[in-house]
Design a protein around this motif. Structure first.
Motif, PDB file in Angstrom:
ATOM      1  N   ASN A 183       0.825  -1.216   0.000  1.00 33.78           N
ATOM      2  CA  ASN A 183       0.000   0.000   0.000  1.00 33.78           C
ATOM      3  C   ASN A 183       0.853   1.258   0.000  1.00 33.78           C
ATOM      4  OD1 ASN A 183      -2.591  -1.094  -0.074  1.00 33.78           O
ATOM      5  ND2 ASN A 183      -2.651  -1.424   2.134  1.00 33.78           N
ATOM      6  N   ARG A 184       1.927   1.235   0.771  1.00 29.61           N
ATOM      7  CA  ARG A 184       2.786   2.418   0.859  1.00 29.61           C
ATOM      8  C   ARG A 184       3.488   2.691  -0.464  1.00 29.61           C
ATOM      9  NH1 ARG A 184       7.685   3.141   5.236  1.00 29.61           N
ATOM     10  NH2 ARG A 184       8.472   5.128   4.463  1.00 29.61           N
ATOM     11  N   ILE A 185       3.969   1.646  -1.108  1.00 24.74           N
ATOM     12  CA  ILE A 185       4.609   1.808  -2.415  1.00 24.74           C
ATOM     13  C   ILE A 185       3.597   2.330  -3.423  1.00 24.74           C
ATOM     14  CG2 ILE A 185       5.708   0.599  -4.338  1.00 24.74           C
ATOM     15  CD1 ILE A 185       6.900  -1.331  -2.284  1.00 24.74           C
ATOM     16  N   ALA A 186       2.400   1.729  -3.423  1.00 26.94           N
ATOM     17  CA  ALA A 186       1.361   2.112  -4.376  1.00 26.94           C
ATOM     18  C   ALA A 186       1.022   3.595  -4.256  1.00 26.94           C
ATOM     19  CB  ALA A 186       0.119   1.250  -4.159  1.00 26.94           C
ATOM     20  N   LYS A 187       0.910   4.101  -3.025  1.00 21.26           N
ATOM     21  CA  LYS A 187       0.585   5.507  -2.818  1.00 21.26           C
ATOM     22  C   LYS A 187       1.659   6.416  -3.399  1.00 21.26           C
ATOM     23  CE  LYS A 187      -2.298   5.178   1.353  1.00 21.26           C
ATOM     24  NZ  LYS A 187      -2.383   5.520   2.790  1.00 21.26           N
TER      25      LYS A 187
ATOM     26  N   TYR B 158      -0.355   4.336  -8.100  1.00 20.35           N
ATOM     27  CA  TYR B 158      -1.110   3.177  -8.569  1.00 20.35           C
ATOM     28  C   TYR B 158      -1.819   2.530  -7.380  1.00 20.35           C
ATOM     29  CZ  TYR B 158       0.954   3.119 -13.274  1.00 20.35           C
ATOM     30  OH  TYR B 158       1.308   3.417 -14.565  1.00 20.35           O
ATOM     31  N   SER B 159      -2.722   1.596  -7.685  1.00 16.04           N
ATOM     32  CA  SER B 159      -3.401   0.868  -6.616  1.00 16.04           C
ATOM     33  C   SER B 159      -2.509  -0.259  -6.102  1.00 16.04           C
ATOM     34  CB  SER B 159      -4.720   0.277  -7.120  1.00 16.04           C
ATOM     35  OG  SER B 159      -4.474  -0.750  -8.062  1.00 16.04           O
ATOM     36  N   ALA B 160      -2.792  -0.707  -4.889  1.00 18.64           N
ATOM     37  CA  ALA B 160      -2.024  -1.811  -4.308  1.00 18.64           C
ATOM     38  C   ALA B 160      -2.188  -3.083  -5.131  1.00 18.64           C
ATOM     39  CB  ALA B 160      -2.470  -2.043  -2.870  1.00 18.64           C
ATOM     40  N   SER B 161      -3.360  -3.283  -5.724  1.00 21.91           N
ATOM     41  CA  SER B 161      -3.590  -4.488  -6.534  1.00 21.91           C
ATOM     42  C   SER B 161      -2.716  -4.503  -7.785  1.00 21.91           C
ATOM     43  CB  SER B 161      -5.069  -4.598  -6.920  1.00 21.91           C
ATOM     44  OG  SER B 161      -5.473  -3.485  -7.700  1.00 21.91           O
ATOM     45  N   VAL B 162      -2.476  -3.310  -8.356  1.00 20.08           N
ATOM     46  CA  VAL B 162      -1.597  -3.221  -9.531  1.00 20.08           C
ATOM     47  C   VAL B 162      -0.173  -3.610  -9.150  1.00 20.08           C
ATOM     48  CG1 VAL B 162      -0.489  -1.612 -11.139  1.00 20.08           C
ATOM     49  CG2 VAL B 162      -2.965  -1.555 -10.830  1.00 20.08           C
TER      50      VAL B 162
END
Length: 307
Positions: free
Chosen positions: A32-36, A40-44
């Motif tokens: 989640n932190r990387i995605a933010k 992008y979304s965490a699922s991506v």
């Protein structure tokens, strides 16, 4: 939309997927932190890590590569690389803390932003494990403060103000511990007065640290808080850093430099926070340009800062 080719990625060397996997494992960082941070979304990100992302891989990898480059720069030059140094203000705060600690006094240390109050307080707490350090902010009501102190004392932070206060008094009574409250000017008068009652009941040292207006808060606009201010046993005022202080820090961080500390001091105007920012930007500029740190480089780094 046309995207940049793979060879122009910020971090083109090696397998980007493996680099991201290694970063996640090494840092134990959440998806989640990387995605933010990459938009992008965490699922991506999870799908990419599994090697199954069906979308525009090139666009995603550009964002990931940029993220990893930023992380490398942060790791190469973390704020913690600026060590604690026994400058004048640190020693003054240590002296006040020791009096409050050993003699169970209420001490007050005030200074403008950037005089090194917080860093010195954290270092004193680090060196003395029996110290309880609380960093107040504008959201601190009386109950929030005592809930935080309650938790710092190993309890659960639950209950009304009276119960929280009573538990803290019982836990601290004759313990010879020191409670340091940083940014104490943010505490409402009721909280400050209950800290005074804590001092009376528990016979424990208290050190209040903050901006100069803390003194006015303790006295009251018309001197109506005499009962509180009369308990203060020591007051210390911190001033701007001296050139000698700047020299000590610069020669600790950049031991191979010589007279350049004068430029750092001139540009930071004796303010520790500004000096820290200038050190970080100068170091990054030196690493990026692969140049030695000199007067010209420091001045160039200062141009992009509000000093």
């Amino acid at each position: 939309m046309q995207h940049k080719s793979n060879e122009n990625l910020p971090n083109p060397e090696g397998n980007l997927l493996n680099k991201l996997r290694d970063f996640v494992d090494r840092k134990n960082i959440s998806i989640n932190r990387i995605a933010k941070q990459i938009g992008y979304s965490a699922s991506v990100v999870s799908t990419y890590l599994a090697g199954k992302y069906p979308g525009d891989v090139q666009k995603l990898e550009w964002a990931i590569a940029s993220f990893l480059v930023r992380q490398e720069e942060i790791e190469a030059m973390p704020k913690e690389m600026i060590p604690f140094c026994p400058i004048t203000n640190s020693e003054l705060l240590f002296q006040a803390a020791k009096v409050a600690h050993l003699d169970q006094e209420i001490g007050v240390v005030v200074g403008e932003a950037g005089t090194g109050k917080t860093k010195a307080a954290k270092e004193y707490a680090r060196q003395n494990p029996d110290v309880i350090l609380i960093e107040a902010d504008l959201s601190y009501s009386t109950k929030v403060f005592f809930r935080e102190l309650h938790k710092k004392l190993g309890m659960d932070g639950s209950g009304g103000i009276y119960d929280l206060f009573s538990d803290c008094c019982d836990k601290l009574k004759d313990s010879n511990r020191l409670v340091i409250i940083d940014e104490a000017e943010n505490l409402p008068y009721r909280a400050l007065d209950m800290v005074r009652r804590l001092y009376d009941k528990a016979n424990v040292g208290i050190l209040l640290i903050g901006l100069p207006r803390l003194i006015a808060n303790l006295r009251g606009k018309r001197g109506e808080f005499k009962q509180l201010y009369s308990r203060v046993g020591i007051v210390t005022q911190l001033e701007d850093w001296s050139e000698t202080d700047a020299k000590l820090i610069i020669q600790t961080v950049f031991p191979s430099t010589n007279g350049v500390y004068k430029t750092f001091y001139e540009l930071s105007k004796g303010n520790g926070r500004k000096l820290e920012k200038l050190i970080l930007r100068t170091s990054r500029a030196a690493r990026t340009s692969k140049k030695e740190i000199n007067d010209k480089l420091v001045r160039s780094a200062a141009e992009v800062l509000i000093l």
